[in-house]
Design an enzyme around this catalytic site. Sequence first.
Site: not given
Length: 292
Positions: A52, A96, A119
Amino acid sequence: MQILDGKTLSVTLQRELADKVDVLLAQGKRPPHLAAVIVGDNPASKVYVGHKIKACNRVGFKSSMITLSSEITQEELLVEIDKLNMDDSIDGYIVQLPLPRHIDPDVITVAVNPSKDVDGFHPVNIGKMAMGLDGFVPATPFGIITMLDRYNITTEGKSVVVLGRSNIVGTPMSILLSRNSKIGNATVTLTHSRTKNLKELLLQADIIVAAIGRNRFVTADMVKEGAIIIDVGINSIPDPSKKSGYRLVGDVDFEHVAEKCAFITPVPGGVGPLTVAALLLNTFKAYQTNEQ
Ligand code: GUN
């Protein structure tokens, strides 16, 4: 059979974003800024977050990686989240998953400001998605619908079976494909570990989205001729012929299923790269909202 090439599409999407960033910079504007929080040292998480961050660099986004000890308490992590929520220089951020066991991921997800939740995991964004309102769509499902769209695959009236009901993939995928929109209007069956007649359901599916995290679970005898297969699985299996000693396989037995279907995503190189591109698209959207 046609391969749905997520890797190439991800490069295209990133090039499109890079062009947009170039225009912004030429106008003297700041670039979009994504932050990623990683707690502990889960090797897979480090790899994913690394992808990412690298993708941010490629398209000209600013990125920040916040690495925290696995010993951090939930309270301390919430303080970090609060700092990110307050920091106007950050357009969006992700925490994460998975988190260490002593931290409740739901508590953390709810603490993220929905306007920075690139997200798309916050209940506000999930609720907006369910209502068909504008918000952040979780990256993997967003990547999948973008892929279907770019390949001109229609979903209207089709029978879709989603395998797996996770908050990250299965559940949002079932919502997106059943809502009244261009990539949508499908008849969706969301299946899981308690589903009884799974093979029967799969055999009538026009589209299968496999997201159960079980290595090569979907075999050729479960798939009808001409089906469209989206494989979200990333499973590591031992392979002595590889230098690393392992290789990645999906939730679908690609080798035998591919010849039966109309379209299929490979693993690796299918859905995975699109998840990264979709996260960047969400970050760009957060930036545009901030800069309006
Ligand atoms: N873990 C596995 N997939 C994801 C994702 O898309 N976002 C975050 N934050 N964690 C994950």
